[in-house]
Design an enzyme around this catalytic site. Sequence first.
Site, PDB file in Angstrom:
ATOM      1  N   ASN A 287       2.056   5.772 -52.596  1.00 55.20           N
ATOM      2  CA  ASN A 287       2.725   5.716 -53.836  1.00 55.20           C
ATOM      3  C   ASN A 287       3.162   7.100 -54.377  1.00 55.20           C
ATOM      4  O   ASN A 287       4.604   7.496 -54.122  1.00 55.20           O
ATOM      5  CB  ASN A 287       2.080   4.931 -54.919  1.00 55.20           C
ATOM      6  CG  ASN A 287       2.843   4.854 -56.216  1.00 55.20           C
ATOM      7  OD1 ASN A 287       3.934   5.264 -56.525  1.00 55.20           O
ATOM      8  ND2 ASN A 287       2.467   3.785 -56.987  1.00 55.20           N
ATOM      9  N   ASP A 288       2.314   7.812 -54.872  1.00 53.27           N
ATOM     10  CA  ASP A 288       2.502   9.294 -55.439  1.00 53.27           C
ATOM     11  C   ASP A 288       3.294  10.305 -54.270  1.00 53.27           C
ATOM     12  O   ASP A 288       4.127  10.973 -54.714  1.00 53.27           O
ATOM     13  CB  ASP A 288       1.365  10.007 -56.106  1.00 53.27           C
ATOM     14  CG  ASP A 288       0.993   9.183 -57.120  1.00 53.27           C
ATOM     15  OD1 ASP A 288       1.596   8.563 -57.863  1.00 53.27           O
ATOM     16  OD2 ASP A 288      -0.533   9.039 -57.296  1.00 53.27           O
ATOM     17  N   VAL A 289       2.686  10.011 -53.243  1.00 51.99           N
ATOM     18  CA  VAL A 289       3.467  10.797 -52.137  1.00 51.99           C
ATOM     19  C   VAL A 289       4.868  10.586 -51.634  1.00 51.99           C
ATOM     20  O   VAL A 289       5.540  11.302 -50.953  1.00 51.99           O
ATOM     21  CB  VAL A 289       2.546  11.280 -50.860  1.00 51.99           C
ATOM     22  CG1 VAL A 289       1.047  11.565 -51.306  1.00 51.99           C
ATOM     23  CG2 VAL A 289       2.679   9.748 -50.120  1.00 51.99           C
TER      24      VAL A 289
END
Lengths: 107, 462
Positions: B388-390
């Site tokens: 998600n964040d990456v």
Amino acid sequence: MNEIVAFISENLTTMYILVLAVYLGMEVISKVPTVLHTPLMSGANAISGVVIVGAIILIRSAEPGDLFVLILGFLGVMLATINIVGGFAVTDRMMGMFKKKKKPEQA
Amino acid sequence: MSTEIIEFIYLICIILFIAGLKRLSRPDTARSGNLLAALGMGLAIAVTLVYPVESSSNNYAWIAAGMALGSVIGLVVAKKVKMTAMPEMVSLFNGLGGACAMFISLVEFNNYPAGTSLLNGQIFAALFALFIGSVSFTGSLIAYGKLQGFLRDSLVIPFPKVVNLLLLLGFFGLSGWFLMQPGIDFSIVLILLAVSLVYGITFVTPIGGGDMPVVISLLNAFTGIGAAAAGLIYGNQVMIVGGILVGASGTILTVMMCNAMNRSLFNVIIGGFSSSGAASGDGREAVVKEATLSDTAILLKYSEKVIFVPGYGLALAQAQHACNELAKLLEAEGVEVKFAIHPVAGRMPGHMNVLLAEADVSYDNLLELEAANKEFPTTDVVVVIGANDVINPAANEDPSSPIFGMPILEVERARNVIVMKRSMSPGYAGIENQLFFGEKTKMLFGDAKKSLKNLVDEVPES
């Protein structure tokens, strides 16, 4: 204050070693691909188990009836051994997985 | 054996440690490096057992018992642990090393001859080892608990910054007072121990689960420094140098991890992710398109190039094997398959590589961040599995986002993006991801392992 100065002059060699070891530790690690960060952390962690040497010296120089020292020393040796044996074994297991991968490609 | 010979053998141990670390940092020599370091450790332990000490009662039985028990536990745990649980394992092992340094310094205070001034290097070293060892011990246990999931991030310490500062000041203030006393007051030592142990807890607890890799790496460095401090008590070179090597390399590794996340170490420790900066929708119509299994199967089968982007969700779902199965199947269909690995994918840098290696994914098919970003524009489908964040474009576009500036995998440059996710909940950093609402993006909801298995069944029939 005098004691501190005395300590410094007595342990000057140790301080040289400290400084050089810090530099060496940073240099040795500086070019690691991310792939190896996890195994490296785990391997380095196993090396920090070298603290066991202190626990062994402590038990060996204790009086046979000094249970306080013996029990703390025993705990120290046991925990550090888990750190060392577990750390190296788990690192080897991880590396084994990488190796399996490389062989067929080289053949 | 004489002290000189033993000191010399310690030097050999140190050389083995250095050579081991060096070899550990290259893929082709890493395994032998680990063995070299282990050999150095074995040698160091062996000569310490015969090191001349003043007392003649060696108490070997106590040592043998500790080592036997420790070896059995260590071996069993190392064999049993799942590869996905590797970060928490390292954290736990690390805490034990810290505890050992803590015990050593406690005994040192206990044995310290009465009537001698406390203002000397040994006592400083012992205080330092007590503090660092204890913090590393409880801190590692908290990190372990957070990664195992039985300590939630919602567990909050009120005013963590104030509490931590007070504890630190308390420790140093009390230490100063302690040093001014004519002799060792063991009850103060116990208070110092308690303060250090509590500080370990309050230091790690406010840090979010997503930052645990950095914390573990930092605590790893702490344990090394703790070992070196304990070594200073005895003037033992192998402990000093071995500990410092780990302390220095652990610090470098910590900094590298912070760089990968584009955050400073200070920010990780003091700040934590604040949810206030979370990016809200910028007025765009936020509609999520859902993909069906058969759509996805067809899309994958008739692509020329597919790149998988695995994240921690893949590890959690134990889906690395199913993922490789799908990759093999697509390769058999003539699709070029690669894996893009973000430096902080998984819970530790390199963790994802280990997981994929475990699942037999070929080393050659792994793309690092920059290589992957070059390949995305020519990629037909990117399959994001539990990451998600990456891949959050906010890191490039939205200066108000807490992850702004973090290098990401720019998957939105590919022609199609399939995101496998359990639900629409935001990632570890708690930030909304605009990618999920993108034009090219389709979501495949459900358990990653189940979805991948279903795709393996679906692809040949498409």
